[in-house]
Design an enzyme around this catalytic site. Structure first.
Site, PDB file in Angstrom:
ATOM      1  N   ASP A 114       0.855  -1.194   0.000  1.00 62.44           N
ATOM      2  CA  ASP A 114       0.000   0.000   0.000  1.00 62.44           C
ATOM      3  C   ASP A 114       0.890   1.243   0.000  1.00 62.44           C
ATOM      4  OD1 ASP A 114      -2.286  -1.626   0.214  1.00 62.44           O
ATOM      5  OD2 ASP A 114      -2.167  -1.653   2.393  1.00 62.44           O
ATOM      6  N   HIS A 156       1.053  -7.954   0.269  1.00 60.08           N
ATOM      7  CA  HIS A 156      -0.099  -8.766   0.681  1.00 60.08           C
ATOM      8  C   HIS A 156      -1.026  -8.987  -0.503  1.00 60.08           C
ATOM      9  CE1 HIS A 156      -0.890  -4.501   1.448  1.00 60.08           C
ATOM     10  NE2 HIS A 156      -2.176  -4.740   1.294  1.00 60.08           N
ATOM     11  N   ARG A 167     -17.252 -11.427   0.886  1.00 59.36           N
ATOM     12  CA  ARG A 167     -16.389 -10.980   1.982  1.00 59.36           C
ATOM     13  C   ARG A 167     -16.318  -9.453   1.996  1.00 59.36           C
ATOM     14  NH1 ARG A 167     -10.578  -9.733   2.084  1.00 59.36           N
ATOM     15  NH2 ARG A 167      -9.923  -9.788   4.262  1.00 59.36           N
TER      16      ARG A 167
HETATM   17  O1  LIG Z   1      -9.430  -6.766   1.784  1.00 60.96           O
HETATM   18  C1  LIG Z   1      -8.350  -6.994   2.294  1.00 60.96           C
HETATM   19  O2  LIG Z   1      -8.211  -7.833   3.189  1.00 60.96           O
HETATM   20  C2  LIG Z   1      -7.112  -6.264   1.831  1.00 60.96           C
HETATM   21  C3  LIG Z   1      -7.392  -5.113   0.922  1.00 60.96           C
HETATM   22  C4  LIG Z   1      -6.176  -4.427   0.418  1.00 60.96           C
HETATM   23  O3  LIG Z   1      -5.083  -4.929   0.502  1.00 60.96           O
HETATM   24  C5  LIG Z   1      -6.284  -3.086  -0.186  1.00 60.96           C
HETATM   25  O4  LIG Z   1      -7.407  -2.602  -0.417  1.00 60.96           O
HETATM   26  O5  LIG Z   1      -5.221  -2.473  -0.442  1.00 60.96           O
HETATM   27 FE   LIG Z   2      -3.548  -3.415   0.348  1.00 61.32          FE
END
Ligand SMILES: O=C(O)CCC(=O)C(=O)O
Ligand SMILES: [Fe+2]
Length: 385
Positions: free
Chosen positions: A252, A306, A317
């Site tokens: 991010d 991630h 979800r």
């Molecule tokens: O939804 C998630 O668990 C992660 C979302 C994510 O990594 C993001 O929006 O940058």
């Molecule tokens: Fe993310």
């Protein structure tokens, strides 16, 4: 692209608007035999993408830290939490916190606010689409992307410098509608609680590096100068054989990102060469380091890569995100205390608006940590690879 014949007999090339993930999901449910996803959702560099599975008992996973006592200011508690949060951040760039001081009701109201929007029909939700870039507002079509499209819809907006929850309320609900009012109030309250929590964590992180505890938080005194945002991500159920991601591997851009996830699961964090599932814990908030904090600490805290995998549960979800970004009126520059002969300066100074502009104007999908190359001294640009 579909050619069509115009009234004067000429041929016109028109761009078909890609479908919204919500519409595709409805069609898949109506006709389960037609399980083919549109080509754009495929990831050409993957033969298969595993479904998400929880970390088993005894398997290594992101640390869970109990923040009880953080607000008390008790020096012993603060010392212990500084070590725990510092170590988790250095080793993982990711951790979960419990007893974090954000009331359960506030977290639940935020999830409810997200659902009150996302459960609306697509045509209505798309009134909140931001036509420029489509990073904020509602999104579920990803018109910019030709492949590797995330299997996800979102609603995102700024919290500071100006909270946009009210503007979104008025695109969906009539003025005075109690559900619309609850949407705005919940988003504002949640974001304000998460801002407080992010400041507490930034203090621990500064102390752990031997910096004055207010080293980073002092830049966030004036909420008209920094950028923070909230975001709901909703991942529809997906045919298990699909070779696609909820969100592919990325870091991010922010300073800190705080996330609550529901019970479905899907999030994974890369540590070394291994992906670790982040198991849902009711009431927990997941915290992760973004690229800006990596640069601001001269790499002492690294942003973690991630991804979100899909699950075979036939459930949608929901995840809820609060992102804290650097103030726009400063240069992000690691303090001299974190630079010496053994730790030469790794990143050039930069302004957040330039960082995010570079990341978003690139025609390639964000992957891994390539966006950080923009400010990494001596890095070659890997966007094109
Ligand atoms: O939804 C998630 O668990 C992660 C979302 C994510 O990594 C993001 O929006 O940058
Ligand atoms: Fe993310």
């Amino acid at each position: 692209m579909a050619p069509s014949v115009t009234s004067d007999g000429g041929v016109e090339i028109s761009m078909m608007r890609p479908d919204n993930v919500h519409q595709i999901t409805s069609r898949l449910f109506q006709d389960p035999s037609g399980h083919e996803l549109p080509e754009r959702y495929h990831w050409p560099d993957y033969d298969r993408v595993d479904l998400w599975a929880p970390a088993e008992d005894g398997q290594e996973s992101v640390p869970v830290i109990d923040l009880t006592g953080l607000a008390s200011g008790d020096p012993e508690v603060i010392d212990r939490l500084t070590r725990e949060v510092g170590q988790a951040t250095e080793e993982w760039g990711f951790f979960q916190v419990v007893n974090h001081g954000v009331p359960d009701e506030v977290c639940a109201a935020m999830r409810k606010a997200g659902m009150s929007f996302l459960d609306k029909p697509v045509e209505l939700k798309e009134r909140a689409t931001d036509p420029v870039g489509n990073y904020y507002g509602y999104g579920g079509r990803y018109e910019r992307l030709k492949s590797r499209v995330p299997w996800m819809e979102f609603l995102a907006a700024n919290r500071t410098p100006a909270c946009e929850a009210d503007r979104i309320r008025l695109t969906i609900w009539p003025d005075g509608d109690p559900v619309g009012n609850a949407f705005r109030d919940s988003v504002m309250e949640y974001s304000s609680c998460l801002q407080t929590l992010s400041m507490q964590i930034l203090q621990l992180l500064a102390r752990n590096l031997g910096l004055p505890e207010d080293y980073y938080v002092k830049f966030f005194q004036d909420s008209t100068k920094f950028d923070s945002s909230w975001r709901f991500n909703r991942y529809p159920p997906c045919p298990p054989q699909a070779v696609t991601f909820g969100i592919g591997p990325h870091s991010d851009p922010s300073v800190l990102v705080m996330l609550q996830q529901d019970e479905v699961g899907g999030l994974q964090v890369l540590k070394g060469d291994t992906w670790h599932s982040v198991n849902p814990i009711p009431g927990a908030i997941i915290v992760n380091v973004g690229d800006s904090l990596e640069a601001w600490t001269n790499g002492r805290y690294e942003s973690a890569v991630h991804q979100v995998l899909l699950t075979e549960k036939k459930k949608w979800r929901l995840s809820v995100i609060y992102a804290l970004n650097p103030p726009s009126n400063i240069l992000v520059s690691a303090p001299e205390e974190l630079v010496d002969d053994k730790h030469p300066r790794k990143f050039r100074d930069f302004a957040w608006p330039d960082y995010i502009h570079n990341m978003r104007s690139n025609r390639h999908r964000i992957r891994d940590k390539v966006a950080l190359d923009f400010v990494t001294i001596g890095a070659k640009n890997r966007w094109e690879e």
